[in-house]
Design an enzyme around this catalytic site. Structure first.
Site, mmCIF file in Angstrom:
data_model
loop_
_atom_site.group_PDB
_atom_site.id
_atom_site.type_symbol
_atom_site.label_atom_id
_atom_site.label_comp_id
_atom_site.label_asym_id
_atom_site.label_seq_id
_atom_site.Cartn_x
_atom_site.Cartn_y
_atom_site.Cartn_z
ATOM 1 N N LEU A 49 0.883 -1.150 0.000
ATOM 2 C CA LEU A 49 0.000 0.000 0.000
ATOM 3 C C LEU A 49 0.929 1.210 0.000
ATOM 4 O O LEU A 49 1.830 1.305 0.833
ATOM 5 C CB LEU A 49 -0.897 -0.020 1.247
ATOM 6 N N ASP A 50 0.739 2.106 -0.953
ATOM 7 C CA ASP A 50 1.629 3.253 -1.097
ATOM 8 C C ASP A 50 1.746 4.053 0.193
ATOM 9 O O ASP A 50 0.815 4.092 0.996
ATOM 10 C CB ASP A 50 1.128 4.185 -2.205
ATOM 11 N N ARG A 51 2.856 4.721 0.339
ATOM 12 C CA ARG A 51 3.128 5.540 1.523
ATOM 13 C C ARG A 51 2.043 6.595 1.736
ATOM 14 O O ARG A 51 1.687 6.917 2.868
ATOM 15 C CB ARG A 51 4.499 6.191 1.332
#
Length: 190
Positions: A49-51
């Protein structure tokens, strides 16, 4: 015995246990990682999950379960609550439902619907607010997982993403977990 951890990843946290860009590697300071929140040895994230995204991350110590969750071949549904800039019209929602063409090819069809603003925790930092541009919420369910796919899909239909929260992965849900909290899950719930 297989372990499955459900974790509510806060905004600005990396979906890994170490920071490859730690000091001395070209960054200004350490970034928060899973190790700041999940003190469980020998578990690894099943997918990413992207930052700049929030929400459900699953961690397990079972490589086969990890592959089943993360591999697009298994078409495990992932549902996202997405705050977008602009107003979704029926044509934009239909394009998302049919699938859109991105620079890496067409996406699979998605389930897409406009929803009322969900009761979520405040984001830190808050999403920018612009009086002249309305924002709305969507619920999107995908069965594939390309890099930044939700953001690219909403942008392709003229609705840039402002906030992105993954709520479910298959049968597992974020219900009852505050940002930064985790709990054991049932690995047999697949």
């Amino acid at each position: 015995m297989t372990r499955l951890i459900l974790f509510n990843k806060p905004y600005d946290v990396l979906s890994q246990f170490t920071d490859p860009g730690a000091p001395g590697q070209g960054t200004s300071g350490p970034r928060r990682t899973l190790s700041d929140f999940v003190p469980v040895p020998a578990v690894y994230p099943a997918g990413r999950l992207d930052r700049d995204s929030e929400g459900l991350v699953l961690l397990t110590d079972d490589g086969r379960l990890q592959a089943r969750i993360a591999d697009p071949r298994f078409k495990l549904a992932k549902t996202y609550l997405v705050q977008v800039e602009g107003a979704p019209d029926p044509a934009a929602l239909e394009r998302l439902r049919r699938g859109v063409t991105l620079n890496d090819g067409p996406t699979r069809p998605a389930e897409a619907e406009a929803i009322d603003p969900p009761a979520l925790w405040p984001r830190d930092p808050p999403v920018r607010f612009r009086k002249s541009v309305p924002d709305h919420w969507l619920r999107l369910t995908l069965r594939e997982g390309r890099n930044r796919q939700v953001r690219r899909m909403t942008a392709a239909v003229g609705l840039p993403t402002l906030r992105l929260v993954r709520w479910t992965i298959g049968p597992w849900s974020l219900d009852g977990l505050a940002p930064g909290e985790w709990r054991e899950g049932d690995p047999a719930a697949r």
